[in-house]
Scaffold this motif. Structure first.
Motif, short mmCIF file in Angstrom:
data_model
loop_
_atom_site.label_atom_id
_atom_site.label_comp_id
_atom_site.label_asym_id
_atom_site.label_seq_id
_atom_site.Cartn_x
_atom_site.Cartn_y
_atom_site.Cartn_z
N VAL A 61 -2.14 7.93 -4.42
CA VAL A 61 -1.77 9.06 -3.54
C VAL A 61 -2.94 10.02 -3.38
O VAL A 61 -3.25 10.47 -2.27
N SER A 64 -5.45 8.49 -1.12
CA SER A 64 -5.02 8.52 0.29
C SER A 64 -5.22 9.91 0.89
O SER A 64 -5.65 10.02 2.05
N PHE A 101 -0.34 15.58 6.46
CA PHE A 101 -0.18 14.25 5.86
C PHE A 101 0.99 14.23 4.89
O PHE A 101 1.73 13.24 4.81
N CYS A 105 4.24 11.80 5.17
CA CYS A 105 4.71 10.92 4.08
C CYS A 105 6.18 11.19 3.76
O CYS A 105 6.97 10.26 3.56
N LEU A 119 9.84 0.88 2.56
CA LEU A 119 8.55 1.57 2.48
C LEU A 119 7.41 0.57 2.40
O LEU A 119 6.38 0.72 3.06
N TYR A 123 4.25 -0.02 5.07
CA TYR A 123 2.86 -0.06 4.60
C TYR A 123 2.21 -1.39 4.97
O TYR A 123 1.04 -1.43 5.37
#
Length: 352
Positions: A61, A64, A101, A105, A119, A123
């Motif tokens: 995370v 990202s 962002f 999410c 999910l 992705y």
């Protein structure tokens, strides 16, 4: 990384097959590795695997957020996204990008109801799309930039095979998980529309000027105010200057530069800079630029001669002196004898 993954992934799959009945895999698919740890080593191993998974997820995370911050910042500097995202706090962090962002999410989590398989499906489609674009970009560079120096080379056949496998994988996931594909499309279309608007905002603003003038003609005061604001926006969009560094290119290359700027950039001003050695003669280049100036009356061309050497330091100095970001500066394809890598020039772009 390839060696480690190639070793551990098949090994973990074999361990699962040896330890668990295959019928129980589906029941524990969301925490399968922790369940295997509990069966083979006890509760302590299951907890250890769970803690390790949380730490890995936290790292992913964080990575990202860092990656998205850099990507969105660069896209905004290239005027592909709104300037709203360039705002920084006192520590120099682009907090608006991070907040946007985070909301994105959370919205994906809500849209998939927190189901891990959904999910993972979203992705997967995103990841495969990015990988396919890498392959397509590789092919475009082969066609558009044959002379561009590159440390690694991938054969065309290998790239086509890779793209084919990606398409097969994408199609297989589409068949297995159509609901995740719908969620992926729901997010892809708005993002595509935002980018499309930013790339064509000059034409859209022009159309809005016409529409506003027609709709509000009875209300003249409102029309005048709206018209003034939109014209200010239009002038601001076209006020950005661009720079092209030429090495006395022939008129055909300079014409391609003008066509690229006219087709892809919203500007009315272009500086053509030639960094020459003492004693060089640019008379032929000046004649070519005069021809281009007459051929492209919508763009104001300013020709600048400089005696010196074309270096990253010179680009930095000119960027600060003219207040023009380096990503608004262009060069043509460098030859193999070019002393610097393109990455060393600080963001200067190559014109296809």
């Amino acid at each position: 990384m390839w060696a480690v993954v190639s070793f551990f992934n098949p090994l973990i799959a074999l361990i699962i097959i040896f330890v668990l009945p295959l019928a129980s895999v589906g029941e524990h698919q969301e925490s399968l590795l922790a369940y295997v740890g509990e069966i083979t080593g006890g509760k302590w191993l299951a907890y250890l695997i769970s803690v390790d998974a949380v730490l890995v997820l936290c790292g992913a995370v964080l990575t990202s957020f860092v990656g998205v911050s850099g990507l969105v910042n660069r896209m905004t500097l290239d005027r592909i996204l709104p300037n709203y995202f360039l705002k920084q706090n006192k520590r120099g962090s682009h907090y608006r990008i991070a907040i946007a962002f985070l909301l994105l999410c959370v919205s994906v989590l809500v849209a998939t109801n927190g189901v891990l398989t959904s999910l993972a499906g979203v992705y997967t489609f995103s990841f495969l799309s990015v990988m396919a674009l890498f392959g397509i970009g590789n092919l475009l560079l082969k066609v558009k930039r044959k002379k561009l120096p590159r440390p690694e080379y991938a054969p065309v056949f290998a790239v086509l095979v890779a793209i084919s496998f990606i398409i097969i994988g994408f199609w297989g996931n589409l068949i297995l998980n159509p609901s995740s594909f719908k969620t992926f499309i729901y997010y892809l279309i708005p993002a595509f529309m935002v980018v499309l608007f930013m790339l064509n905002r000059s034409s859209i603003i022009s159309a809005m000027l016409v529409a506003v003038d027609s709709v509000f003609r009875p209300l003249r005061k409102m029309s005048v105010i709206s018209n003034r604001k939109l014209r200010q926006m239009y002038r601001k969009v076209h006020s950005q200057e661009f720079v092209f560094f030429t090495k006395r290119d022939d008129v055909s290359i300079l014409n391609k530069v003008m066509q690229y700027v006219q087709a892809n950039e919203t500007t009315k001003k272009l500086k053509i800079v030639n960094v020459m050695k003492p004693g060089d003669d640019n008379e032929k280049l000046k004649v070519d630029i005069e021809v281009l100036d007459r051929a492209h009356p919508d763009i104001d061309i300013e020709f600048i001669e400089m005696v010196g050497e074309f270096t990253p330091q010179l680009i930095e100095e000119l960027s600060q002196q003219w207040n023009i970001p380096k990503n608004f500066m262009f060069i043509a394809s460098p030859s193999d004898r070019f002393s610097y890598r393109v990455a060393d020039l600080g963001g200067v772009r190559l014109i296809m």
